[in-house]
Write a protein that holds these residues in place. Structure first.
Motif, PDB file in Angstrom:
ATOM      1  N   UNK A  40       0.792  -1.170  -0.213  1.00 43.26           N
ATOM      2  CA  UNK A  40       0.088   0.067   0.157  1.00 43.26           C
ATOM      3  C   UNK A  40       1.117   1.293   0.074  1.00 43.26           C
ATOM      4  N   UNK A  41       2.236   1.116  -0.198  1.00 43.79           N
ATOM      5  CA  UNK A  41       3.206   2.332  -0.370  1.00 43.79           C
ATOM      6  C   UNK A  41       3.690   2.287   1.053  1.00 43.79           C
ATOM      7  N   UNK A  42       4.922   2.917   0.992  1.00 44.44           N
ATOM      8  CA  UNK A  42       5.787   3.091   2.466  1.00 44.44           C
ATOM      9  C   UNK A  42       6.721   1.790   2.480  1.00 44.44           C
ATOM     10  N   UNK A  43       7.988   2.215   2.861  1.00 38.66           N
ATOM     11  CA  UNK A  43       8.871   1.082   3.095  1.00 38.66           C
ATOM     12  C   UNK A  43       9.918   1.496   4.077  1.00 38.66           C
ATOM     13  N   UNK A  44      10.524   0.411   4.338  1.00 33.01           N
ATOM     14  CA  UNK A  44      11.444   0.556   5.715  1.00 33.01           C
ATOM     15  C   UNK A  44      12.794  -0.222   5.265  1.00 33.01           C
ATOM     16  N   UNK A  45      13.702   0.470   5.855  1.00 34.52           N
ATOM     17  CA  UNK A  45      15.213  -0.133   5.901  1.00 34.52           C
ATOM     18  C   UNK A  45      15.418  -0.541   7.047  1.00 34.52           C
ATOM     19  N   UNK A  46      15.530  -1.878   7.306  1.00 36.83           N
ATOM     20  CA  UNK A  46      15.879  -2.547   8.675  1.00 36.83           C
ATOM     21  C   UNK A  46      17.162  -3.215   8.593  1.00 36.83           C
ATOM     22  N   UNK A  47      17.699  -3.327   9.958  1.00 30.61           N
ATOM     23  CA  UNK A  47      18.974  -4.094  10.059  1.00 30.61           C
ATOM     24  C   UNK A  47      18.721  -5.203  11.028  1.00 30.61           C
ATOM     25  N   UNK A  48      18.916  -6.431  10.410  1.00 31.61           N
ATOM     26  CA  UNK A  48      18.630  -7.592  11.128  1.00 31.61           C
ATOM     27  C   UNK A  48      20.010  -8.643  11.115  1.00 31.61           C
ATOM     28  N   UNK A  49      19.866  -9.647  11.892  1.00 31.00           N
ATOM     29  CA  UNK A  49      20.947 -10.699  11.679  1.00 31.00           C
ATOM     30  C   UNK A  49      20.385 -11.932  11.368  1.00 31.00           C
ATOM     31  N   UNK A  50      21.133 -12.919  11.019  1.00 32.74           N
ATOM     32  CA  UNK A  50      20.349 -14.357  10.654  1.00 32.74           C
ATOM     33  C   UNK A  50      19.847 -14.831  11.978  1.00 32.74           C
ATOM     34  N   UNK A  51      20.022 -14.481  12.943  1.00 30.93           N
ATOM     35  CA  UNK A  51      19.454 -14.888  14.166  1.00 30.93           C
ATOM     36  C   UNK A  51      18.005 -14.252  14.385  1.00 30.93           C
ATOM     37  N   UNK A  52      17.340 -13.308  13.782  1.00 26.28           N
ATOM     38  CA  UNK A  52      16.502 -12.353  14.035  1.00 26.28           C
ATOM     39  C   UNK A  52      15.327 -13.446  13.480  1.00 26.28           C
ATOM     40  N   UNK A  53      14.198 -13.458  14.279  1.00 28.85           N
ATOM     41  CA  UNK A  53      12.981 -14.071  13.920  1.00 28.85           C
ATOM     42  C   UNK A  53      12.263 -13.247  12.946  1.00 28.85           C
ATOM     43  N   UNK A  54      11.289 -13.999  12.243  1.00 27.00           N
ATOM     44  CA  UNK A  54      10.369 -13.227  11.299  1.00 27.00           C
ATOM     45  C   UNK A  54       9.569 -12.379  12.295  1.00 27.00           C
ATOM     46  N   UNK A  55       9.144 -12.890  13.494  1.00 25.06           N
ATOM     47  CA  UNK A  55       8.212 -11.839  14.249  1.00 25.06           C
ATOM     48  C   UNK A  55       8.919 -10.609  14.656  1.00 25.06           C
ATOM     49  N   UNK A  56      10.190 -10.904  14.981  1.00 18.86           N
ATOM     50  CA  UNK A  56      10.997  -9.682  15.352  1.00 18.86           C
ATOM     51  C   UNK A  56      11.051  -8.638  14.177  1.00 18.86           C
ATOM     52  N   UNK A  57      11.211  -9.333  12.962  1.00 20.73           N
ATOM     53  CA  UNK A  57      11.372  -8.382  11.558  1.00 20.73           C
ATOM     54  C   UNK A  57       9.993  -7.610  11.624  1.00 20.73           C
ATOM     55  N   UNK A  58       8.808  -8.118  11.674  1.00 29.03           N
ATOM     56  CA  UNK A  58       7.608  -7.822  11.634  1.00 29.03           C
ATOM     57  C   UNK A  58       7.552  -6.475  12.909  1.00 29.03           C
TER      58      UNK A  58
END
Length: 128
Positions: free
Chosen positions: A9-27
């Motif tokens: 729907x528009x909008x974006x985000x640049x996030x910093x994650x690691x390989x151990x980051x869960x998908x829920x944490x990404x959300x």
């Protein structure tokens, strides 16, 4: 690693994650930037839905610079959620009776709330 999450729907985000980051944490990181509640998000990579309990490392195609897409799930009604839960224990007819009675009681209680009650609820929810 840095990944871009784009909303359909528009909008974006640049996030910093690691390989151990869960998908829920990404959300949850996306929720902070794009203001879409984590519970309503579906993260998609190359047409595949990412599962909340998995880690980034479980998806080898997620690398530095990857673009993920977030779709917004339509919230389910209270009736739908109650029915799904009750069907584990009751027949369809019994579920309908229980849900109908619950909704009648619920609406009655909500309609009886005063403005003071609503203000107290609102303050408790926003932490004032």
């Amino acid at each position: 690693m840095k990944v871009t999450v784009k909303s359909l729907k528009g909008g974006s985000s640049l996030i910093d994650i690691t390989e151990k980051t869960t998908i829920l944490e990404v959300k949850k990181l996306v929720e902070k930037d794009i203001k879409i509640p984590a519970a309503q998000q579906t993260l998609v990579l190359l047409g595949k839905t990412l599962q909340d309990d998995k880690c980034v490392q479980d998806y080898p195609k997620i690398k530095d610079g990857t673009k993920l897409f977030v779709a917004i799930k339509k919230q389910e009604s209270l009736n739908t959620v109650l029915n799904r839960f009750l069907k584990k224990y009751y027949s369809d007819d019994q579920c309908k009776l229980i849900v109908d009675e619950f909704m009648r009681n619920f609406h009655s209680k909500v309609e009886s709330l005063s403005l003071d009650d609503l203000e107290r609820i609102a303050k408790s929810e926003i932490g004032e």
